[in-house]
Design a protein around this motif. Structure first.
Motif, PDB file in Angstrom:
ATOM      1  N   PHE A 324     -18.003  18.677  27.639  1.00 21.13           N
ATOM      2  CA  PHE A 324     -18.261  19.649  26.248  1.00 21.13           C
ATOM      3  C   PHE A 324     -19.387  18.456  25.730  1.00 21.13           C
ATOM      4  CE2 PHE A 324     -15.097  23.114  27.516  1.00 21.13           C
ATOM      5  CZ  PHE A 324     -16.021  23.937  27.861  1.00 21.13           C
ATOM      6  N   THR A 325     -18.921  17.869  24.835  1.00 19.20           N
ATOM      7  CA  THR A 325     -19.584  17.500  23.674  1.00 19.20           C
ATOM      8  C   THR A 325     -21.040  16.228  23.868  1.00 19.20           C
ATOM      9  OG1 THR A 325     -17.604  17.145  22.619  1.00 19.20           O
ATOM     10  CG2 THR A 325     -19.279  15.573  21.701  1.00 19.20           C
ATOM     11  N   PHE A 326     -20.345  15.895  25.945  1.00 17.01           N
ATOM     12  CA  PHE A 326     -21.703  14.609  25.840  1.00 17.01           C
ATOM     13  C   PHE A 326     -22.811  15.797  26.349  1.00 17.01           C
ATOM     14  CE2 PHE A 326     -23.863  12.622  29.153  1.00 17.01           C
ATOM     15  CZ  PHE A 326     -24.932  11.715  29.206  1.00 17.01           C
ATOM     16  N   GLN A 327     -22.787  16.345  26.993  1.00 14.28           N
ATOM     17  CA  GLN A 327     -23.678  17.643  27.199  1.00 14.28           C
ATOM     18  C   GLN A 327     -23.953  18.516  26.436  1.00 14.28           C
ATOM     19  OE1 GLN A 327     -20.703  20.414  29.919  1.00 14.28           O
ATOM     20  NE2 GLN A 327     -21.466  19.383  31.764  1.00 14.28           N
ATOM     21  N   SER A 328     -23.628  19.091  25.396  1.00 11.67           N
ATOM     22  CA  SER A 328     -24.081  19.078  24.372  1.00 11.67           C
ATOM     23  C   SER A 328     -25.384  18.380  23.627  1.00 11.67           C
ATOM     24  CB  SER A 328     -23.056  20.048  23.029  1.00 11.67           C
ATOM     25  OG  SER A 328     -23.685  20.319  22.014  1.00 11.67           O
ATOM     26  N   GLU A 329     -24.078  16.703  23.269  1.00  3.81           N
ATOM     27  CA  GLU A 329     -25.491  15.971  22.888  1.00  3.81           C
ATOM     28  C   GLU A 329     -26.803  16.101  23.251  1.00  3.81           C
ATOM     29  OE1 GLU A 329     -24.523  14.414  19.851  1.00  3.81           O
ATOM     30  OE2 GLU A 329     -23.852  15.385  19.504  1.00  3.81           O
ATOM     31  N   TYR A 330     -26.336  15.709  25.214  1.00  6.44           N
ATOM     32  CA  TYR A 330     -27.920  14.901  26.191  1.00  6.44           C
ATOM     33  C   TYR A 330     -28.167  15.735  26.848  1.00  6.44           C
ATOM     34  CZ  TYR A 330     -26.191  10.601  24.983  1.00  6.44           C
ATOM     35  OH  TYR A 330     -25.273   9.010  24.368  1.00  6.44           O
ATOM     36  N   GLY A 331     -28.393  16.902  25.892  1.00  2.00           N
ATOM     37  CA  GLY A 331     -29.156  18.563  26.291  1.00  2.00           C
ATOM     38  C   GLY A 331     -28.877  19.318  27.875  1.00  2.00           C
ATOM     39  N   LEU A 332     -27.847  18.512  28.054  1.00 10.28           N
ATOM     40  CA  LEU A 332     -27.660  19.393  29.532  1.00 10.28           C
ATOM     41  C   LEU A 332     -26.781  20.558  29.113  1.00 10.28           C
ATOM     42  CD1 LEU A 332     -25.802  16.146  30.830  1.00 10.28           C
ATOM     43  CD2 LEU A 332     -28.012  16.798  31.793  1.00 10.28           C
ATOM     44  N   PRO A 333     -26.825  21.805  30.906  1.00 14.08           N
ATOM     45  CA  PRO A 333     -25.734  22.893  30.781  1.00 14.08           C
ATOM     46  C   PRO A 333     -24.585  22.219  29.707  1.00 14.08           C
ATOM     47  CG  PRO A 333     -27.119  22.822  32.163  1.00 14.08           C
ATOM     48  CD  PRO A 333     -27.415  20.868  32.105  1.00 14.08           C
ATOM     49  N   VAL A 334     -23.895  23.603  28.919  1.00 17.60           N
ATOM     50  CA  VAL A 334     -22.769  23.187  28.767  1.00 17.60           C
ATOM     51  C   VAL A 334     -21.735  23.889  29.485  1.00 17.60           C
ATOM     52  CG1 VAL A 334     -21.165  22.782  26.608  1.00 17.60           C
ATOM     53  CG2 VAL A 334     -23.850  22.529  25.895  1.00 17.60           C
ATOM     54  N   THR A 335     -21.187  23.118  30.765  1.00 21.42           N
ATOM     55  CA  THR A 335     -19.465  23.612  31.189  1.00 21.42           C
ATOM     56  C   THR A 335     -18.584  23.232  31.564  1.00 21.42           C
ATOM     57  OG1 THR A 335     -21.176  22.275  33.083  1.00 21.42           O
ATOM     58  CG2 THR A 335     -22.114  24.497  33.006  1.00 21.42           C
ATOM     59  N   GLY A 336     -18.678  21.548  30.769  1.00 20.16           N
ATOM     60  CA  GLY A 336     -17.678  21.229  30.641  1.00 20.16           C
ATOM     61  C   GLY A 336     -16.824  20.568  32.562  1.00 20.16           C
ATOM     62  N   VAL A 337     -17.791  20.875  33.012  1.00 21.92           N
ATOM     63  CA  VAL A 337     -17.881  20.131  34.562  1.00 21.92           C
ATOM     64  C   VAL A 337     -19.229  19.512  35.315  1.00 21.92           C
ATOM     65  CG1 VAL A 337     -18.105  21.294  36.870  1.00 21.92           C
ATOM     66  CG2 VAL A 337     -17.276  23.172  35.456  1.00 21.92           C
ATOM     67  N   VAL A 338     -18.152  18.495  35.605  1.00 25.12           N
ATOM     68  CA  VAL A 338     -19.193  16.805  36.050  1.00 25.12           C
ATOM     69  C   VAL A 338     -19.986  17.320  37.146  1.00 25.12           C
ATOM     70  CG1 VAL A 338     -19.089  14.830  35.825  1.00 25.12           C
ATOM     71  CG2 VAL A 338     -17.800  15.986  34.382  1.00 25.12           C
ATOM     72  N   ASP A 339     -20.802  17.862  37.087  1.00 25.09           N
ATOM     73  CA  ASP A 339     -22.091  17.787  38.425  1.00 25.09           C
ATOM     74  C   ASP A 339     -22.768  16.695  39.131  1.00 25.09           C
ATOM     75  OD1 ASP A 339     -23.814  18.014  36.769  1.00 25.09           O
ATOM     76  OD2 ASP A 339     -24.509  20.307  37.619  1.00 25.09           O
ATOM     77  N   ILE A 340     -23.806  16.731  39.596  1.00 24.52           N
ATOM     78  CA  ILE A 340     -23.902  14.984  40.195  1.00 24.52           C
ATOM     79  C   ILE A 340     -25.341  15.092  39.150  1.00 24.52           C
ATOM     80  CG2 ILE A 340     -25.856  14.662  41.033  1.00 24.52           C
ATOM     81  CD1 ILE A 340     -23.161  14.489  42.718  1.00 24.52           C
TER      82      ILE A 340
END
Length: 447
Positions: A324-340
């Motif tokens: 969640f935190t990584f996705q939020s920091e790097y402007g990715l959809p915050v899903t908590g799921v690691v997609d490609i």
């Protein structure tokens, strides 16, 4: 080679013997098979005979593609049109209607041995002028006229342990080389694959030391195995798997496994499966989860906004929060799921950080990382530095044995590192990599 065989959209054909100064032509795969079949068999043969021959041609071709038979030898094509090596391909050759219809129906089917992954190297000959251990083309006509089905004809020549794979996926024929060299500190699926392949090669070349292939880390023992391989096969023994070494390993691995022969040892799923699945989420487990955790744990030393996570191989709520935190920091959809997309971003940031290790480690922990794994047998000031901090930890943590600070990475130091790795929840291999380096020095500084 890829994880599972695909049917390439296009195939590149060399119009001559491998070393001949001839042109290459790139044609759609199905059109290539139609051309080959029309050049080698007769359109009025019984349907079961035609299908058996065409499936043999498809499988043989896919074996060449899948094993990277020619690219691993330094060529820039997939197959030749020289019948001493491969199929007869005639540019602008006539294509028979009966052949075309069958190819359209089965061009993404192939033969393999039960329990194996790779397409069968389904060799064949005409059975009259030349004879061979594989399929005999004119013999298939007799069998078809006796009522044999397509699969019965194929099993007659190739054995009862073959099966037909239908509707294999179509995709671009992407080279297997990862695009950048693998060396100490590299991590991931490509490292694991090269370890597995070197371990198989060492059965034929025992001068190559055995590697712990359960880990996806390119550590000291991997480097030594690569150097040994490079020395045996006349490559620069630098311990780095660049493009030349990568494809030489592929070539020798295919040779010792006989992947391009009817007597192939066979590839199994564990030998070729990719570590990273399309999507990882809470509840998943395995090496692919461990990979993500390793990257995020490493990044967490430099970016305090990322919560610390243990490397367990199990995708739990703690791992999800870090994602969640990584996705939020790097402007990715915050899903908590690691997609490609998320995995690619995490891996890219990890590699960027590793590339700047001396500067980052100096600012983060006060001691520059040496840029390589420290392992048993190493000597020097870098070993002395890490021993000094381990010694501090050992004075207050009874689980970590105290060690001498002598600059020699011996069994005592290795056991102390293993104890710290056990507390970290990472593989207990006794090597000091980037994660261990930061952990040991950070803990030592806090004592």
């Amino acid at each position: 080679m890829a994880d599972i065989p695909i049917v390439p959209t296009f195939i590149t054909v060399h119009l001559g013997a491998p070393n001949a100064p001839a042109a290459n032509v790139t044609v759609p795969f199905a059109e290539y098979i139609k051309n080959v079949a029309s050049s080698e068999i007769y359109p009025n043969w019984p349907p079961a005979s035609l299908r058996a021959n065409i499936l043999a041609q498809i499988s043989y071709t896919l074996n060449r593609v899948y094993t990277e038979y020619y690219p691993s030898r330094g060529y820039d094509f997939d197959i030749t049109n020289d019948t001493r090596y491969d199929h007869a391909y005639t540019p602008d050759g006539e294509i028979f209607d009966s052949v075309s219809l069958i190819v359209d129906d089965i061009f993404n089917n192939y033969i393999r041995r039960v329990g194996a992954v790779e397409p069968l190297a389904a060799k064949f000959c005409d059975g009259i002028i030349t004879r061979c251990d594989g399929l005999q083309q004119w013999g298939t006509v007799d069998l078809a006229n006796k009522g044999y089905t397509t699969l019965e004809i194929l099993r007659y020549y190739y054995g009862d342990d073959i099966e037909l794979v239908e509707n294999a996926p179509l995709a671009d024929n992407t080279p297997s080389y990862p695009g950048e060299p693998l060396s100490r500190g590299s991590f991931g699926n490509d490292v694991r694959i090269i370890k597995n392949e070197l371990n198989r090669i060492r059965r034929n070349y025992p001068a190559i030391p055995e590697i712990n292939s359960t880990s996806s880390v390119y550590d000291g023992e991997t480097e030594e195995a690569v150097k040994a391989f490079q020395r045996i096969f006349n490559l620069t023994p630098d311990g780095v798997v660049g493009k030349a070494t990568w494809y030489r390993v592929k070539e020798i691995f295919s040779a010792v496994k006989r992947l391009s022969e009817l007597t192939s040892e066979g590839l199994t799923i564990p030998e070729v499966e990719r570590v990273f699945r399309a999507e990882l989420s809470v509840g998943d487990s395995g090496v692919e989860v461990e990979t993500v955790q390793y990257y995020l744990a490493f990044l967490g030393y430099f970016y305090p906004q990322l919560p610390p996570i243990p490397i367990t191989g199990f995708f739990d709520d703690t791992t999800r929060d870090a994602v969640f935190t990584f996705q939020s920091e790097y402007g990715l959809p915050v899903t908590g799921v690691v997609d490609i997309g998320t995995f690619a971003s995490i891996e890219r940031e990890y590699k960027r950080t590793v590339a700047d290790l001396p500067e980052n480690y100096q600012s983060a922990v006060g001691e520059p990382y040496p840029g390589r794994f420290l392992v048993e047998g190493d000597r020097g000031e870098e070993v002395r530095v890490i021993q000094r901090y381990i010694s501090r930890i050992g004075r207050v943590d009874p689980a970590v044995p105290e060690i001498a600070v002598d600059g020699i990475f011996g069994p005592q130091t290795r056991r102390a590192v293993e104890a710290i790795q056990a507390q970290l929840g990472v593989e207990q291999n006794g090597a000091v990599g980037p994660v261990e380096w930061v952990e040991i020095i950070t803990r030592g500084n806090n004592i």
